[in-house]
Scaffold this motif. Structure first.
Motif, short mmCIF file in Angstrom:
data_model
loop_
_atom_site.label_atom_id
_atom_site.label_comp_id
_atom_site.label_asym_id
_atom_site.label_seq_id
_atom_site.Cartn_x
_atom_site.Cartn_y
_atom_site.Cartn_z
N VAL A 1 -9.96 -12.21 -15.28
CA VAL A 1 -9.91 -12.36 -13.82
C VAL A 1 -9.30 -13.73 -13.52
CG1 VAL A 1 -11.21 -12.25 -11.68
CG2 VAL A 1 -12.03 -11.01 -13.69
N ALA B 1 -12.74 -7.36 -7.28
CA ALA B 1 -12.07 -8.05 -6.17
C ALA B 1 -12.73 -7.77 -4.82
CB ALA B 1 -10.59 -7.70 -6.14
N ASP C 1 -11.67 -16.11 -4.58
CA ASP C 1 -10.37 -15.59 -4.15
C ASP C 1 -9.70 -15.01 -5.39
OD1 ASP C 1 -8.00 -14.99 -2.99
OD2 ASP C 1 -7.57 -16.99 -2.23
N VAL C 2 -9.86 -13.70 -5.58
CA VAL C 2 -9.39 -13.05 -6.80
C VAL C 2 -7.90 -12.77 -6.70
CG1 VAL C 2 -9.62 -11.01 -8.27
CG2 VAL C 2 -11.66 -12.04 -7.23
N SER D 1 -6.04 -11.62 -9.56
CA SER D 1 -5.73 -10.45 -10.39
C SER D 1 -6.91 -10.12 -11.28
CB SER D 1 -4.48 -10.71 -11.24
OG SER D 1 -4.72 -11.76 -12.17
#
Length: 739
Positions: free
Chosen positions: A9, A61, A69-70, A72
């Protein structure tokens, strides 16, 4: 089918309660394996049914913690099972390259505030409580991965109680690195000249007493020191700090207190009360009040954002001036010894603590303009959030300008604008600027492959860029100031192609060697054409005219009799001889000249004071205008306007009416020139950038006027319209430059 899956992540996933969130999510499925922080984000290996693992990954997410604040989530099924015995959070791992993001400092959350106010709670009235949802982050981080040992909290070993919370998955302090309590965390203390040092509750009460006695207090915040006093003591603070005119920020106990002083829309209140806790520029309810705090029609208002602030207010102080503690354009102070040494004679007392600030970070300043957030200073609460730009493929350093200095460092897909640094006018500010560039390079693992700077040869930011380009052996791209402003607003709005740029500011080095600042450009990241501008105004005495703005009024009108208290005769002879009278098309200088003619300001005690007072004076309902003359080449000739302005003054017309007519004229001119350029170029996108667009009178009207003519209008929302934001434009221009 049972498999082992690797999940990576990326994004702001450290210091925001992300691993506890993953642990709780995993517990719902019964997966086995581990999760850890790494230099790139959060990594995990899990064993379970493949369909359930993929469902789990899809939830990361959308269900992530509020402050996360993802960017990916990447999954890969591994070849073999590891037969894990349990699920655990394991030790963080540093890697050869780093790709992690860091959370800004965030205001105290409702849960922590409730604990601090609950008698009997172990953190009752403790000034440094925090959890995974709030507290210091960016200003206490030394390095990544984000672990306690790599922060200024590393010198405070957790007590057994905090340790149990840290390891308890059901607790919101689960793996919260700065967590602490009165038994194991930082402590507050009060020092006063000739007084005994006080700690804990005694320190807090002494600080409150100092304020209520009308004295000045130095308070240590998250990113530096503040000078603090009751609003009615603003004149005393101005005298001691030698700060004439420039507005002070006001911290109010709560939104209700702010509402007593200022008008506030729902959008402004949402911004004021957000966890980022910026200073928000709000209109005064009565323009002629609170003049010692702010001499214009607005006040910069913020709410408490640390536990210490709330304890300082108690329930009997409604508002306090809270202004950055610095001297003579130097950076905000952030070390205890420096504050106690340098602020003697200014502050009557010092409310400090023993948690070190590792990175200076001023308060952010925003307003609402054109229907959205409009940053005027991007700093605490926002930095170091990145700006995502998909076409970014290179690591670039853009060094900004000289006033309101900032820089941007980029890596593929992301740009990292720095916090507000200040004006590069002295060694201390320049040293901090260089240190912050190095800090960002380490935190985000960036080695620049290109460096961009302003075209001006004498800026310290240009010198920095030249030295670093030579040290690294990388290309140096010099960018015209107003082209950078235009590109910054384009990047802020994810625009490509070509646009019309209305770029209005005070000073920028032009490609012809003259001073620009009231510009109409067309182009994009790859280049620009100057399509129009203001008729240049002589700066009598050169740089002296920026402060002694009566010189600009004299240059615009030639009316020596207006300036009997000044050396106007000598200045007029100098103008006629053309001695040290460089020409400037700067919009800021035209505002200064008009403010002088209106009698609003003759000597500016801070940058832009003439323009600020002119905006403040304007009658909002005035529809009048002066003459608009646009010469060949889309050059706005101010002479007819100046003549009508003088006639109004001689007729005794109110300055508020003159101010409104002046700005209405500029907006009419802007629309007319833009229409002409649009007709010639076929362009329909218009960007507004430059420090003159901090003027809320113009921002409330001009975008709509242009839209009525069929243009798509773009304003800033992620970086500032002033020089602080132009480094983003420099970066984009450097990206598209052939090297």
């Amino acid at each position: 089918m049972r498999v082992r899956m690797k999940v990576e992540v990326r994004g702001i996933v450290q210091g925001v309660g992300f691993r506890p969130f993953i642990h709780r999510l995993v517990s719902g499925y019964g997966f086995l394996g581990w999760v850890r922080n790494s230099s790139r984000g959060v990594d995990m290996e899990l064993e379970g049914e493949e369909s359930e693992l993929r469902e789990f990954a899809s939830r990361i997410a959308p269900e992530a913690p509020l402050l996360a604040d993802v960017e990916s989530v990447e999954c890969a099924v591994m070849d073999t099972l590891a037969n894990f015995a349990a699920f655990e959070i394991v030790e963080s791992r540093a890697m050869a390259s780093m790709d992690t993001l860091i959370s800004p400092d965030i205001g105290i959350c409702p849960d922590c505030l409730r604990e601090m106010r609950t008698p009997g709670d172990k953190r009752y009235r403790y000034p440094f409580l925090n959890c995974t949802n709030c507290g210091p982050r960016f200003t206490i981080i030394r390095d990544v991965p984000y672990d306690r040992a790599r922060t200024s909290m590393g010198v405070f070993p957790m007590c057994p109680d905090c340790g149990r919370e840290y390891r308890d998955i059901t607790d919101r302090r689960y793996h919260a690195e700065p967590t602490c309590c009165p038994d194991c965390g930082p402590q507050v203390f009060y020092d006063g000249p000739g007084e005994e040092r006080l700690e804990g509750e005694a320190a807090l009460e002494k600080a409150r007493q100092t304020l209520k006695e009308g004295k000045i207090l130095c308070v240590k915040g998250l990113g530096g020191m503040h000078l603090c006093c009751l609003p009615e003591k603003a004149a005393l603070l101005r005298q001691r700090k030698q700060r004439d005119g420039k507005p002070f920020a006001l911290m109010c106990r709560d939104a209700d207190c702010a509402r007593e002083l200022c008008g506030m829309t729902a959008q402004e209140e949402e911004l004021l009360t957000s966890q980022r806790r910026p200073i928000v520029l709000l209109p005064k309810k009565r323009r002629d009040e609170w003049m010692e705090v702010s001499e214009n029609g607005y006040m910069g208002v913020m709410l408490p954002y640390t536990p210490l602030h709330y304890l300082l207010f108690g329930d009997d102080i409604d508002a306090l001036i809270m202004t950055s503690a610095n001297l003579s354009d130097k950076p905000i102070m952030y070390r205890n010894d420096e504050a106690e040494r340098e602020l003697r004679g200014i502050a009557d007392g010092f409310l400090l603590h023993d948690r070190d600030i590792l990175t200076r970070c001023d308060d952010s300043l925003l307003c609402v303009a054109d229907g959205r957030e409009y940053p005027l200073r991007r700093s605490r609460g926002y930095v170091p959030y990145p700006i995502r730009i998909g076409e970014l493929t290179e690591s670039i350093l853009a060094c900004g300008a000289e006033q309101k200095a900032s820089f941007v460092l980029s890596k593929p897909g992301m740009a990292f604008p720095s916090q507000h640094i200040g004006d590069l006018k002295n060694f201390e500010t320049y040293e901090n600027y260089r240190q912050q560039i190095g800090h960002f390079e380490r935190l985000f693992d960036i080695t620049p492959r290109r460096i961009a700077c302003d075209l001006h040869p004498d800026y310290l930011s240009t010198r920095c860029a030249e030295e670093m380009a030579e040290e690294l052996g990388v290309p140096l791209i010099r960018v015209q100031h107003h082209h950078a402003h235009m590109a910054a607003c384009m990047a802020d709005n994810s625009l490509t192609g070509e646009v019309i740029g209305l770029i209005w500011d005070g000073t920028g080095y032009g490609t012809d060697g003259t001073v620009w600042g009231g510009e109409f450009l067309t182009g994009g990241y790859g280049g620009f054409t100057r399509r129009g501008h203001l008729r240049p105004l002589p700066l009598i005495g050169g740089d002296r005219a920026v402060k002694e703005i009566w010189r600009l009024g004299l240059a615009m009108t030639g009316r020596e009799e207006l300036y009997g208290g000044y050396d106007a005769s000598a200045a007029l002879r100098q103008l006629r001889a053309g001695l040290n009278c460089p020409l400037s098309s700067g919009m800021g200088r035209l505002f200064d000249a008009a403010a002088s003619v209106m009698g609003l300001c003759q000597t500016a005690s801070y940058e832009g004071q003439g323009a600020v007072l002119l905006e403040a004076a304007a009658e909002a309902d005035c529809r009048g205008r002066y003459a608009v003359k646009i010469d060949e080449g889309c050059v706005f000739d101010y002479e007819p306007m100046a003549g009508e302005l003088m006639r109004d003054r001689e007729a005794g017309v109110d300055a508020g009416v003159m101010a409104a007519r002046f700005m209405n004229t500029l907006m009419d001119m802007a629309v007319a020139v833009t229409e002409r350029i649009g007709g010639e170029s076929g362009l329909e996108d218009v960007v507004l950038s430059g420090g003159s667009f901090q003027n809320m009178y113009i921002m409330a009207r001009l975008p709509g006027m242009l839209r009525e003519k069929g243009f798509r209008v773009w304003t800033h929302s992620r970086v500032s319209c002033n020089d602080e934001g132009l480094s983003l434009g420099q970066m984009m221009i450097a990206l598209h430059a052939g090297c």
